[in-house]
Design a protein around this motif. Structure first.
Motif, mmCIF file in Angstrom:
data_model
loop_
_atom_site.group_PDB
_atom_site.id
_atom_site.type_symbol
_atom_site.label_atom_id
_atom_site.label_comp_id
_atom_site.label_asym_id
_atom_site.label_seq_id
_atom_site.Cartn_x
_atom_site.Cartn_y
_atom_site.Cartn_z
ATOM 1 N N LYS A 22 0.826 -1.206 0.000
ATOM 2 C CA LYS A 22 0.000 0.000 0.000
ATOM 3 C C LYS A 22 0.859 1.254 0.000
ATOM 4 C CE LYS A 22 -4.075 -2.032 2.091
ATOM 5 N NZ LYS A 22 -4.685 -2.369 3.389
ATOM 6 N N LEU A 26 0.850 4.027 -2.978
ATOM 7 C CA LEU A 26 0.598 5.445 -2.711
ATOM 8 C C LEU A 26 1.694 6.312 -3.327
ATOM 9 C CD1 LEU A 26 -1.442 7.191 -1.131
ATOM 10 C CD2 LEU A 26 0.219 7.212 0.735
ATOM 11 N N ALA A 29 1.264 6.324 -7.113
ATOM 12 C CA ALA A 29 0.113 7.102 -7.581
ATOM 13 C C ALA A 29 0.421 8.587 -7.573
ATOM 14 C CB ALA A 29 -1.107 6.813 -6.722
ATOM 15 N N LYS A 155 -3.363 3.037 -7.001
ATOM 16 C CA LYS A 155 -3.392 2.864 -5.541
ATOM 17 C C LYS A 155 -3.869 1.475 -5.151
ATOM 18 C CE LYS A 155 -4.236 7.665 -4.415
ATOM 19 N NZ LYS A 155 -5.314 8.630 -4.172
#
Lengths: 185, 173
Positions: A22, A26, A29, A155
């Motif tokens: 994750k 992030l 993105a 994401k």
């Protein structure tokens, strides 16, 4: 519990935890480097999107990558003739994983008004497309909307998506070889 | 030296090539001359080297398809320009569909190279003596000549278009 943007984290004294996947998603993105493959009027709208009034650099997209080697997002804006098709596919193949494709405008999405023998009837006939932006041409707001949708995909996507069966199947349906880690051409 | 006009051009060409001038007219102030196809190279060479007519520039070469006119289905049109006389003229040659051959003018005008390739690409007209006659604008593997009238304009691989919504289905009208 805490948050970084929409990402749930576990907070404690002096630390903040989340999964590596994750955190990487992030970071990706928020620094998508686009390669603008602009051929016609949609390209002009895209130029406006890059310019100061709409300012794509707000989203970590300051740097347009005019080489596929350092690009994450292929933005195809404009009519692609059949003769240009192999060139576009070559550019896509040269991009390193992970990579995404944004199809901007009616021509890139479906051939648009050019229902004719010389025009490719949608770039999804030769490369996989992640997000379609309709319009002839779309306004910069619509292109930004498309980019936001790309960000949502980035994401949520696994950082190891190229090993998934779905991805391998998708690529093989386009006769595109997947580069495995470590065997760069 | 006095400038030559359309009438001077026509008179000079008729005097030199009388029997090969098959038809002529003036449309929108431009002289059109139909010449026997086998003589076109000779006529253009003569026009180019003529001391007063001095046709020094080849503007364009194009093809036309007239599927209904038997024995003269294809036309090759040469648009020429004399800078000194400020005169443009068109030379036309009609070919039957069984024998689409005409002499190249690449030896006279180097710029004819791509124009002849384009005419070959879209109409299948062969320019004999061309140094490299192959497709120029369409895909190399295309197996037909798309500007011939028997071929539809639309992309044949498209399945999402319902002809009824585009006014193409004659049964519905």
């Amino acid at each position: 519990m805490g948050k970084i943007e929409e990402l749930e984290t576990i907070n404690g004294e002096g630390y903040q935890l989340t999964t590596l996947d994750k955190a990487i998603a992030l970071a990706r993105a928020n620094s998508v480097w686009p390669l603008p493959f602009a051929t016609s009027c949609c390209g002009i709208e895209f130029m406006a999107t890059m310019g100061s009034a709409y300012d794509l650099s707000r989203f970590g997209m300051e740097r347009m990558s005019f080489t596929p080697r350092q690009a994450d997002l292929l933005i195809v804006a404009g009519t692609i003739s059949k003769k240009l098709g192999p060139v576009l596919k070559r550019v896509y193949e040269q991009m390193a994983e992970p990579k995404w494709v944004l199809s901007v405008g009616a021509c890139a999405c479906s051939g648009g008004i050019f229902d004719t023998y010389s025009v490719l009837q949608g770039i999804d006939r030769i490369i996989p497309v992640d997000v379609y932006v309709p319009g002839c041409p779309p306004r910069p707001e619509q292109i930004i909307e498309g980019v936001m949708n790309i960000h949502e995909l980035v994401k949520k996507e696994s950082s190891r998506r190229r090993y998934s069966d779905e991805y391998k199947h998708l690529m093989s349906s386009y006769q595109i070889e997947i580069e495995q880690h470590g065997d760069a051409k | 030296m006095e400038m030559q006009n359309n009438q001077d051009f026509l008179a000079a060409i008729q005097a030199q090539f009388g029997a090969d001038v098959l038809a002529h007219d003036i449309a929108f102030d431009i002289l059109n001359i139909e010449i026997t196809p086998s003589q076109i190279h000779l006529v253009i060479e003569w026009l180019q080297q003529h001391p007063t007519l001095n046709v020094n520039y080849l503007t364009n070469i194009a093809g036309i398809h007239y599927p209904e006119s038997a024995g003269r289905e294809f036309a090759v049109v040469y648009q020429l320009h004399s800078w000194k006389n400020n005169i443009r003229l068109r030379i036309k040659g009609y070919l039957p569909k069984e024998n689409l051959h005409i002499a190249t003018v690449t030896d006279l005008f180097a710029g004819a190279n791509w124009m002849e390739r384009e005419t070959y690409d879209f109409f299948g007209i062969c320019f004999d003596g061309h140094p490299d006659l192959r497709r120029i604008l369409n895909m190399e593997d295309m197996d037909y000549f798309p500007m011939r009238k028997e071929y539809v304009l639309e992309d044949a691989t498209r399945e999402d278009k319902d002809d009824r919504f585009f006014g193409r289905n004659n049964n519905e009208l």
